[in-house]
Design a protein around this motif. Structure first.
Motif, PDB file in Angstrom:
ATOM      1  N   LEU A  75      -3.932 -44.870  16.700  1.00  0.00           N
ATOM      2  CA  LEU A  75      -3.096 -45.448  15.545  1.00  0.00           C
ATOM      3  C   LEU A  75      -4.041 -45.564  14.237  1.00  0.00           C
ATOM      4  O   LEU A  75      -3.848 -44.952  13.335  1.00  0.00           O
ATOM      5  N   LEU A  76      -5.233 -45.948  14.454  1.00  0.00           N
ATOM      6  CA  LEU A  76      -6.244 -46.053  13.399  1.00  0.00           C
ATOM      7  C   LEU A  76      -6.490 -44.644  12.871  1.00  0.00           C
ATOM      8  O   LEU A  76      -6.732 -44.326  11.693  1.00  0.00           O
ATOM      9  N   LEU A  77      -6.687 -43.778  13.578  1.00  0.00           N
ATOM     10  CA  LEU A  77      -7.009 -42.481  13.326  1.00  0.00           C
ATOM     11  C   LEU A  77      -5.906 -41.864  12.687  1.00  0.00           C
ATOM     12  O   LEU A  77      -6.267 -40.991  11.841  1.00  0.00           O
ATOM     13  N   ASN A  78      -4.646 -41.753  13.173  1.00  0.00           N
ATOM     14  CA  ASN A  78      -3.614 -41.374  12.391  1.00  0.00           C
ATOM     15  C   ASN A  78      -3.472 -41.821  11.204  1.00  0.00           C
ATOM     16  O   ASN A  78      -3.101 -40.988  10.150  1.00  0.00           O
ATOM     17  N   THR A  79      -3.562 -43.086  10.903  1.00  0.00           N
ATOM     18  CA  THR A  79      -3.608 -43.744   9.597  1.00  0.00           C
ATOM     19  C   THR A  79      -4.643 -43.286   8.622  1.00  0.00           C
ATOM     20  O   THR A  79      -4.217 -43.046   7.473  1.00  0.00           O
ATOM     21  N   VAL A  80      -5.923 -42.948   8.997  1.00  0.00           N
ATOM     22  CA  VAL A  80      -6.700 -42.475   8.195  1.00  0.00           C
ATOM     23  C   VAL A  80      -6.406 -40.935   7.953  1.00  0.00           C
ATOM     24  O   VAL A  80      -6.740 -40.714   6.725  1.00  0.00           O
ATOM     25  N   LEU A  81      -6.059 -40.335   8.981  1.00  0.00           N
ATOM     26  CA  LEU A  81      -5.691 -38.970   8.574  1.00  0.00           C
ATOM     27  C   LEU A  81      -4.515 -38.818   7.680  1.00  0.00           C
ATOM     28  O   LEU A  81      -4.805 -37.957   6.704  1.00  0.00           O
ATOM     29  N   ALA A  82      -3.708 -39.730   7.715  1.00  0.00           N
ATOM     30  CA  ALA A  82      -2.604 -39.787   6.777  1.00  0.00           C
ATOM     31  C   ALA A  82      -2.910 -39.954   5.506  1.00  0.00           C
ATOM     32  O   ALA A  82      -2.651 -39.438   4.208  1.00  0.00           O
ATOM     33  N   GLN A  83      -3.720 -40.958   5.353  1.00  0.00           N
ATOM     34  CA  GLN A  83      -4.358 -41.309   3.953  1.00  0.00           C
ATOM     35  C   GLN A  83      -5.142 -40.299   3.333  1.00  0.00           C
ATOM     36  O   GLN A  83      -5.137 -39.954   2.211  1.00  0.00           O
ATOM     37  N   ASP A  84      -5.990 -39.505   4.146  1.00  0.00           N
ATOM     38  CA  ASP A  84      -6.863 -38.456   3.611  1.00  0.00           C
ATOM     39  C   ASP A  84      -5.641 -37.289   3.220  1.00  0.00           C
ATOM     40  O   ASP A  84      -5.970 -36.635   2.414  1.00  0.00           O
ATOM     41  N   SER A  85      -4.531 -37.035   3.903  1.00  0.00           N
ATOM     42  CA  SER A  85      -3.645 -35.974   3.490  1.00  0.00           C
ATOM     43  C   SER A  85      -3.100 -36.383   2.186  1.00  0.00           C
ATOM     44  O   SER A  85      -2.929 -35.538   1.140  1.00  0.00           O
ATOM     45  N   PHE A  86      -2.889 -37.735   2.079  1.00  0.00           N
ATOM     46  CA  PHE A  86      -2.260 -38.121   0.623  1.00  0.00           C
ATOM     47  C   PHE A  86      -3.428 -37.903  -0.502  1.00  0.00           C
ATOM     48  O   PHE A  86      -2.943 -37.065  -1.482  1.00  0.00           O
ATOM     49  N   LYS A  87      -4.507 -37.973  -0.370  1.00  0.00           N
ATOM     50  CA  LYS A  87      -5.550 -37.764  -1.183  1.00  0.00           C
ATOM     51  C   LYS A  87      -5.740 -36.287  -1.295  1.00  0.00           C
ATOM     52  O   LYS A  87      -6.069 -35.842  -2.544  1.00  0.00           O
ATOM     53  N   HIS A  88      -5.656 -35.547  -0.194  1.00  0.00           N
ATOM     54  CA  HIS A  88      -5.954 -33.953  -0.389  1.00  0.00           C
ATOM     55  C   HIS A  88      -4.701 -33.554  -1.184  1.00  0.00           C
ATOM     56  O   HIS A  88      -4.857 -32.630  -2.130  1.00  0.00           O
ATOM     57  N   ASN A  89      -3.568 -34.215  -1.155  1.00  0.00           N
ATOM     58  CA  ASN A  89      -2.459 -33.450  -1.754  1.00  0.00           C
ATOM     59  C   ASN A  89      -2.287 -33.865  -3.232  1.00  0.00           C
ATOM     60  O   ASN A  89      -2.244 -32.973  -4.033  1.00  0.00           O
ATOM     61  N   GLU A  90      -2.817 -35.138  -3.473  1.00  0.00           N
ATOM     62  CA  GLU A  90      -3.017 -35.344  -4.948  1.00  0.00           C
ATOM     63  C   GLU A  90      -4.214 -34.364  -5.620  1.00  0.00           C
ATOM     64  O   GLU A  90      -4.053 -34.059  -6.659  1.00  0.00           O
ATOM     65  N   LEU A  91      -5.282 -34.213  -4.760  1.00  0.00           N
ATOM     66  CA  LEU A  91      -6.369 -33.510  -5.361  1.00  0.00           C
ATOM     67  C   LEU A  91      -5.937 -32.143  -5.912  1.00  0.00           C
ATOM     68  O   LEU A  91      -6.181 -31.390  -6.672  1.00  0.00           O
ATOM     69  N   ARG A  92      -4.989 -31.531  -4.760  1.00  0.00           N
ATOM     70  CA  ARG A  92      -4.598 -30.139  -5.110  1.00  0.00           C
ATOM     71  C   ARG A  92      -3.903 -30.197  -6.132  1.00  0.00           C
ATOM     72  O   ARG A  92      -3.914 -29.187  -6.959  1.00  0.00           O
ATOM     73  N   ARG A  93      -3.057 -31.272  -6.431  1.00  0.00           N
ATOM     74  CA  ARG A  93      -2.123 -31.233  -7.409  1.00  0.00           C
ATOM     75  C   ARG A  93      -2.904 -31.154  -8.909  1.00  0.00           C
ATOM     76  O   ARG A  93      -2.639 -30.501  -9.747  1.00  0.00           O
ATOM     77  N   VAL A  94      -3.598 -32.038  -9.029  1.00  0.00           N
ATOM     78  CA  VAL A  94      -4.626 -32.266 -10.214  1.00  0.00           C
ATOM     79  C   VAL A  94      -5.570 -30.717 -10.217  1.00  0.00           C
ATOM     80  O   VAL A  94      -5.430 -30.428 -11.360  1.00  0.00           O
ATOM     81  N   ASN A  95      -5.797 -30.123  -9.094  1.00  0.00           N
ATOM     82  CA  ASN A  95      -6.386 -28.973  -9.142  1.00  0.00           C
ATOM     83  C   ASN A  95      -5.685 -27.850  -9.712  1.00  0.00           C
ATOM     84  O   ASN A  95      -5.856 -27.280 -10.698  1.00  0.00           O
ATOM     85  N   GLU A  96      -4.540 -27.837  -9.386  1.00  0.00           N
ATOM     86  CA  GLU A  96      -3.374 -27.059  -9.988  1.00  0.00           C
ATOM     87  C   GLU A  96      -3.326 -26.911 -11.309  1.00  0.00           C
ATOM     88  O   GLU A  96      -3.195 -26.072 -12.097  1.00  0.00           O
ATOM     89  N   GLN A  97      -3.039 -28.486 -11.875  1.00  0.00           N
ATOM     90  CA  GLN A  97      -2.724 -28.689 -13.103  1.00  0.00           C
ATOM     91  C   GLN A  97      -4.010 -27.980 -14.008  1.00  0.00           C
ATOM     92  O   GLN A  97      -3.812 -27.530 -15.185  1.00  0.00           O
ATOM     93  N   LEU A  98      -5.165 -28.367 -13.568  1.00  0.00           N
ATOM     94  CA  LEU A  98      -6.384 -28.042 -14.349  1.00  0.00           C
ATOM     95  C   LEU A  98      -6.498 -26.396 -14.409  1.00  0.00           C
ATOM     96  O   LEU A  98      -7.066 -25.933 -15.299  1.00  0.00           O
ATOM     97  N   ARG A  99      -6.261 -26.032 -13.265  1.00  0.00           N
ATOM     98  CA  ARG A  99      -6.177 -24.353 -13.290  1.00  0.00           C
ATOM     99  C   ARG A  99      -5.029 -23.679 -14.217  1.00  0.00           C
ATOM    100  O   ARG A  99      -5.753 -22.911 -15.152  1.00  0.00           O
ATOM    101  N   GLN A 100      -4.052 -24.437 -14.463  1.00  0.00           N
ATOM    102  CA  GLN A 100      -3.082 -23.979 -15.415  1.00  0.00           C
ATOM    103  C   GLN A 100      -3.362 -24.198 -16.728  1.00  0.00           C
ATOM    104  O   GLN A 100      -3.299 -23.304 -17.586  1.00  0.00           O
ATOM    105  N   GLN A 101      -4.362 -25.189 -17.011  1.00  0.00           N
ATOM    106  CA  GLN A 101      -4.796 -25.650 -18.314  1.00  0.00           C
ATOM    107  C   GLN A 101      -5.756 -24.484 -18.782  1.00  0.00           C
ATOM    108  O   GLN A 101      -5.676 -24.095 -19.710  1.00  0.00           O
ATOM    109  N   ALA A 102      -6.709 -24.472 -17.861  1.00  0.00           N
ATOM    110  CA  ALA A 102      -7.626 -23.279 -18.030  1.00  0.00           C
ATOM    111  C   ALA A 102      -7.120 -21.999 -18.264  1.00  0.00           C
ATOM    112  O   ALA A 102      -7.622 -21.241 -18.983  1.00  0.00           O
TER     113      ALA A 102
END
Length: 172
Positions: A75-102
């Protein structure tokens, strides 16, 4: 019994004892001593259903504890992986915005480097195009720096501005 034989062994006196007839087991002529019967504490076999089994509770608690610990860790491992998944998706979205700005910035720079955009920028800053022809094209002679005079456009030309205006008008 005959007097020639020994009453205990049954052999003649002076004769060699017969080895083959000698008893091999315990001496039987000694009378056994009778002992009073004493009850001996013997282990009486119990029926299979009444035999003492090892306690099951510690083993069951160990298995339940291991299963519970494994479940909590999953359960703890699943929670940590889900939290990392949210961070990963947020960073991917920010990276896409920065690529579009570039990409947009690269397009703006590419448009600003076009000749018509450079000419418009020069007119806005008060710079006019130089219409005079250079004098020293193909002559092999490089003019000295002290011979050069500044023109109205801000560039220096050899021989002065008066010569450039005279030759420029006669060549046209």
């Amino acid at each position: 019994m005959s007097p020639l034989k020994d009453p205990k062994t049954g052999a003649k006196p002076g004769a060699k004892p017969d080895v083959r007839r000698r008893p091999r087991g315990p001496v039987t002529h000694v009378r056994p001593v009778e002992r009073p019967e004493v009850p001996v504490a013997r282990r009486v076999p119990q029926p299979p259903s009444e035999r003492r089994r090892p306690p099951r509770a510690p083993f069951v608690m160990l298995v339940v504890g291991l299963l519970g610990g494994g479940l909590v860790s999953l359960l703890l491992l699943n929670t940590v992986l889900a939290q990392d998944s949210f961070k990963h998706n947020e960073l991917r979205r920010v990276n896409e915005q920065l690529r579009q700005q570039a990409e947009a910035e690269k397009g703006r720079i590419r448009d600003a480097r076009q000749p018509d955009a450079v000419a418009k920028g020069a007119v806005q800053h008060g710079v006019s195009p130089d219409q005079s022809a250079p004098k020293w094209v193909g002559g092999g002679h490089t003019p000295a720096v002290d011979d050069a005079e500044p023109t109205t456009s801000g560039r220096t030309e050899p021989g002065g501005a008066a010569e450039a205006s005279e030759t420029g008008s006669s060549e046209q």
